[in-house]
Design a protein around this motif. Structure first.
Motif, mmCIF file in Angstrom:
data_model
loop_
_atom_site.group_PDB
_atom_site.id
_atom_site.type_symbol
_atom_site.label_atom_id
_atom_site.label_comp_id
_atom_site.label_asym_id
_atom_site.label_seq_id
_atom_site.Cartn_x
_atom_site.Cartn_y
_atom_site.Cartn_z
ATOM 1 N N ARG A 1 0.848 -1.189 0.000
ATOM 2 C CA ARG A 1 0.000 0.000 0.000
ATOM 3 C C ARG A 1 0.881 1.236 0.000
ATOM 4 O O ARG A 1 2.021 1.203 0.430
ATOM 5 C CB ARG A 1 -0.931 0.018 1.208
ATOM 6 C CG ARG A 1 -0.235 0.041 2.543
ATOM 7 C CD ARG A 1 -1.228 0.024 3.692
ATOM 8 N NE ARG A 1 -2.127 1.169 3.634
ATOM 9 C CZ ARG A 1 -3.120 1.361 4.497
ATOM 10 N NH1 ARG A 1 -3.347 0.476 5.461
ATOM 11 N NH2 ARG A 1 -3.897 2.418 4.409
ATOM 12 N N SER A 2 0.335 2.318 -0.536
ATOM 13 C CA SER A 2 1.025 3.603 -0.559
ATOM 14 C C SER A 2 -0.034 4.698 -0.413
ATOM 15 O O SER A 2 -1.211 4.412 -0.191
ATOM 16 C CB SER A 2 1.814 3.776 -1.863
ATOM 17 O OG SER A 2 0.931 3.865 -2.976
ATOM 18 N N ASN A 3 0.387 5.952 -0.540
ATOM 19 C CA ASN A 3 -0.560 7.061 -0.435
ATOM 20 C C ASN A 3 -1.510 7.118 -1.622
ATOM 21 O O ASN A 3 -2.540 7.800 -1.557
ATOM 22 C CB ASN A 3 0.188 8.388 -0.308
ATOM 23 C CG ASN A 3 0.939 8.509 0.992
ATOM 24 O OD1 ASN A 3 0.524 7.928 1.999
ATOM 25 N ND2 ASN A 3 2.045 9.235 0.988
ATOM 26 N N GLU B 1 -2.312 4.113 -3.763
ATOM 27 C CA GLU B 1 -3.032 2.891 -4.080
ATOM 28 C C GLU B 1 -2.775 1.852 -3.004
ATOM 29 O O GLU B 1 -1.829 1.976 -2.225
ATOM 30 C CB GLU B 1 -2.593 2.357 -5.445
ATOM 31 C CG GLU B 1 -1.098 2.032 -5.514
ATOM 32 C CD GLU B 1 -0.666 1.592 -6.891
ATOM 33 O OE1 GLU B 1 -1.477 1.672 -7.822
ATOM 34 O OE2 GLU B 1 0.504 1.165 -7.025
ATOM 35 N N GLU B 2 -3.594 0.805 -2.995
ATOM 36 C CA GLU B 2 -3.410 -0.273 -2.037
ATOM 37 C C GLU B 2 -4.060 -1.548 -2.549
ATOM 38 O O GLU B 2 -5.021 -1.520 -3.317
ATOM 39 C CB GLU B 2 -3.986 0.109 -0.668
ATOM 40 C CG GLU B 2 -5.497 0.186 -0.621
ATOM 41 C CD GLU B 2 -6.007 0.410 0.798
ATOM 42 O OE1 GLU B 2 -5.227 0.235 1.748
ATOM 43 O OE2 GLU B 2 -7.194 0.764 0.946
ATOM 44 N N TYR C 1 -5.677 -5.262 -1.118
ATOM 45 C CA TYR C 1 -6.272 -5.781 0.102
ATOM 46 C C TYR C 1 -6.953 -7.115 -0.207
ATOM 47 O O TYR C 1 -7.026 -7.550 -1.352
ATOM 48 C CB TYR C 1 -7.262 -4.773 0.701
ATOM 49 C CG TYR C 1 -8.455 -4.463 -0.177
ATOM 50 C CD1 TYR C 1 -9.692 -5.054 0.057
ATOM 51 C CD2 TYR C 1 -8.361 -3.575 -1.257
ATOM 52 C CE1 TYR C 1 -10.793 -4.778 -0.741
ATOM 53 C CE2 TYR C 1 -9.442 -3.288 -2.058
ATOM 54 C CZ TYR C 1 -10.664 -3.889 -1.795
ATOM 55 O OH TYR C 1 -11.753 -3.615 -2.587
ATOM 56 N N TYR D 1 -7.884 -4.539 -5.398
ATOM 57 C CA TYR D 1 -7.127 -3.297 -5.622
ATOM 58 C C TYR D 1 -8.060 -2.099 -5.585
ATOM 59 O O TYR D 1 -9.207 -2.178 -6.043
ATOM 60 C CB TYR D 1 -6.428 -3.363 -6.984
ATOM 61 C CG TYR D 1 -5.767 -2.072 -7.405
ATOM 62 C CD1 TYR D 1 -4.522 -1.724 -6.903
ATOM 63 C CD2 TYR D 1 -6.400 -1.202 -8.295
ATOM 64 C CE1 TYR D 1 -3.908 -0.541 -7.286
ATOM 65 C CE2 TYR D 1 -5.796 -0.020 -8.675
ATOM 66 C CZ TYR D 1 -4.549 0.310 -8.168
ATOM 67 O OH TYR D 1 -3.951 1.485 -8.535
ATOM 68 N N ARG D 2 -7.550 -0.986 -5.058
ATOM 69 C CA ARG D 2 -8.318 0.264 -5.068
ATOM 70 C C ARG D 2 -7.373 1.443 -4.944
ATOM 71 O O ARG D 2 -6.257 1.335 -4.439
ATOM 72 C CB ARG D 2 -9.325 0.283 -3.924
ATOM 73 C CG ARG D 2 -8.710 0.237 -2.520
ATOM 74 C CD ARG D 2 -9.776 0.058 -1.484
ATOM 75 N NE ARG D 2 -9.221 -0.172 -0.146
ATOM 76 C CZ ARG D 2 -9.926 -0.630 0.880
ATOM 77 N NH1 ARG D 2 -11.212 -0.898 0.719
ATOM 78 N NH2 ARG D 2 -9.360 -0.814 2.058
ATOM 79 N N ARG D 3 -7.888 2.600 -5.451
ATOM 80 C CA ARG D 3 -7.138 3.848 -5.337
ATOM 81 C C ARG D 3 -7.356 4.449 -3.947
ATOM 82 O O ARG D 3 -8.398 4.246 -3.334
ATOM 83 C CB ARG D 3 -7.606 4.856 -6.382
ATOM 84 C CG ARG D 3 -7.571 4.353 -7.807
ATOM 85 C CD ARG D 3 -6.176 4.357 -8.369
ATOM 86 N NE ARG D 3 -6.173 4.051 -9.792
ATOM 87 C CZ ARG D 3 -5.074 3.952 -10.512
ATOM 88 N NH1 ARG D 3 -3.895 4.140 -9.943
ATOM 89 N NH2 ARG D 3 -5.134 3.655 -11.799
ATOM 90 N N ARG D 4 -6.359 5.226 -3.506
ATOM 91 C CA ARG D 4 -6.476 5.880 -2.214
ATOM 92 C C ARG D 4 -6.649 7.384 -2.396
ATOM 93 O O ARG D 4 -6.579 7.912 -3.513
ATOM 94 C CB ARG D 4 -5.248 5.590 -1.346
ATOM 95 C CG ARG D 4 -5.035 4.112 -1.075
ATOM 96 C CD ARG D 4 -4.084 3.901 0.068
ATOM 97 N NE ARG D 4 -4.695 4.313 1.330
ATOM 98 C CZ ARG D 4 -4.010 4.566 2.442
ATOM 99 N NH1 ARG D 4 -2.701 4.464 2.428
ATOM 100 N NH2 ARG D 4 -4.624 4.919 3.543
ATOM 101 N N ALA D 5 -6.916 8.098 -1.291
ATOM 102 C CA ALA D 5 -7.234 9.527 -1.355
ATOM 103 C C ALA D 5 -6.101 10.325 -1.984
ATOM 104 O O ALA D 5 -6.339 11.324 -2.670
ATOM 105 C CB ALA D 5 -7.542 10.046 0.050
ATOM 106 N N TYR E 1 -6.464 10.653 -5.821
ATOM 107 C CA TYR E 1 -7.466 11.609 -6.280
ATOM 108 C C TYR E 1 -7.059 13.038 -5.956
ATOM 109 O O TYR E 1 -7.378 13.970 -6.706
ATOM 110 C CB TYR E 1 -8.815 11.273 -5.636
ATOM 111 C CG TYR E 1 -9.360 9.943 -6.081
ATOM 112 C CD1 TYR E 1 -9.912 9.789 -7.351
ATOM 113 C CD2 TYR E 1 -9.297 8.824 -5.259
ATOM 114 C CE1 TYR E 1 -10.401 8.563 -7.775
ATOM 115 C CE2 TYR E 1 -9.775 7.597 -5.670
ATOM 116 C CZ TYR E 1 -10.331 7.471 -6.925
ATOM 117 O OH TYR E 1 -10.802 6.252 -7.347
#
Length: 287
Positions: free
Chosen positions: A173-175, A177-178, A180, A187-191, A194
């Motif tokens: 995980r990173s700022n 994407e991550e 889980y 997979y999903r994008r993180r804040a 965006y």
């Protein structure tokens, strides 16, 4: 060396004293052949002739295929070279009272384990974790868990850890994407992603507005300059003279300074002005 009747009983004090010397000195010689796998020496019997000591040296089969090959094929010749060297037996002779030592004979036990695969039944996994198995890695038996046997357990997006109840994934995980899920399969994008996306769009829009404003300003400036040039080309050297001369403003063209400074009477010119006759001399007579 003279054989004593007490040597028939290995538990007698004289037997124990002799056995202690033999074990110490023979162990040093056997250890030289393979110090890593040597375990010890046992004296089995003391026989006449003068004294013949029947002993056995023990070596452990290691969890290493190359060392096993050495024990099976090269240990016997190595021991023969050591025991047949008079210099090697010097300490033993001195320890026994400078006796003469002769006729050493090395007999190797029959090979029971020929290669590393034969050790499988002797290998035990002592780790109390679930699903551990025995495998040969680089010529050695090792106990490995599901993380090693299934390298893609975490879908190549995380680190796998063997735990008591089974493998567990620590997903990447990173700022932005991550991954889980139990095996990092989702997979999903993180804040942060965006934030960067919308920030970049806002910066692009702002830059576009600035470019448009600069373009409009430059375009208007060029339009005004072009209009002035067009007027100049239409009228040439004609200009408007807004100097009041009577009641009218006249359009002049290249009026010279000499014409403006001619001496004389200034008479304003007016269109449609009534013409007044010049006064004439009237003479009256009394005739």
């Amino acid at each position: 060396m003279e054989y004593l009747q007490d040597y028939e009983d290995l538990n007698s004090q004289k037997s124990k004293n002799l056995i202690a010397i033999l074990k110490r000195e023979i162990s040093d010689l056997c250890r030289r052949a393979d110090s890593q796998n040597f375990k010890g020496v046992n004296i089995l019997k003391l026989k006449k002739g003068s004294v013949m000591a029947e002993s056995i040296a023990e070596y452990s089969y290691p969890n290493n295929n190359s060392q096993m090959i050495f024990l099976n094929q090269e240990l016997g010749p190595a021991l023969e070279r050591i025991f047949n060297d008079s210099n090697s037996l010097g300490n033993l002779s001195v320890a026994l009272g400078n006796v003469s030592i002769q006729n050493t004979e090395i007999i190797m036990q029959a090979v029971e384990i020929s290669n590393i695969s034969d050790l499988q039944s002797f290998v035990r996994c002592s780790v109390d974790f679930a699903n551990f198995t025995k495998v040969i890695v680089n010529g050695k038996w090792v106990c490995v868990g599901p993380c090693q046997t299934n390298v893609n357990f975490c879908s190549e997006h995380g680190k796998c850890f063997n735990e008591i109840n089974g493998p567990n994934c620590q997903c990447d995980r990173s700022n932005f994407e991550e991954f889980y899920g139990s095996q990092c399969e989702l997979y999903r994008r993180r804040a942060g992603f965006y934030g960067v996306l919308f920030g970049s769009l806002a910066a692009f829009v702002l830059l576009l507005i600035v470019v448009i404003v600069i373009f409009v300003v430059l375009y208007r400036g060029r339009s005004r300059t072009s209009s002035k040039r067009k007027l100049s080309s239409i009228f040439g050297d004609v200009f408007f003279d807004f100097t009041a001369r009577g009641d009218n403003y006249n359009l002049h063209k290249n009026v010279s300074l000499s014409e403006e400074t001619v001496s004389g009477i200034y008479r304003p010119y007016q269109e449609n002005a009534p013409v007044r006759p010049e006064p004439q001399d009237v003479r009256m007579s009394n005739e």
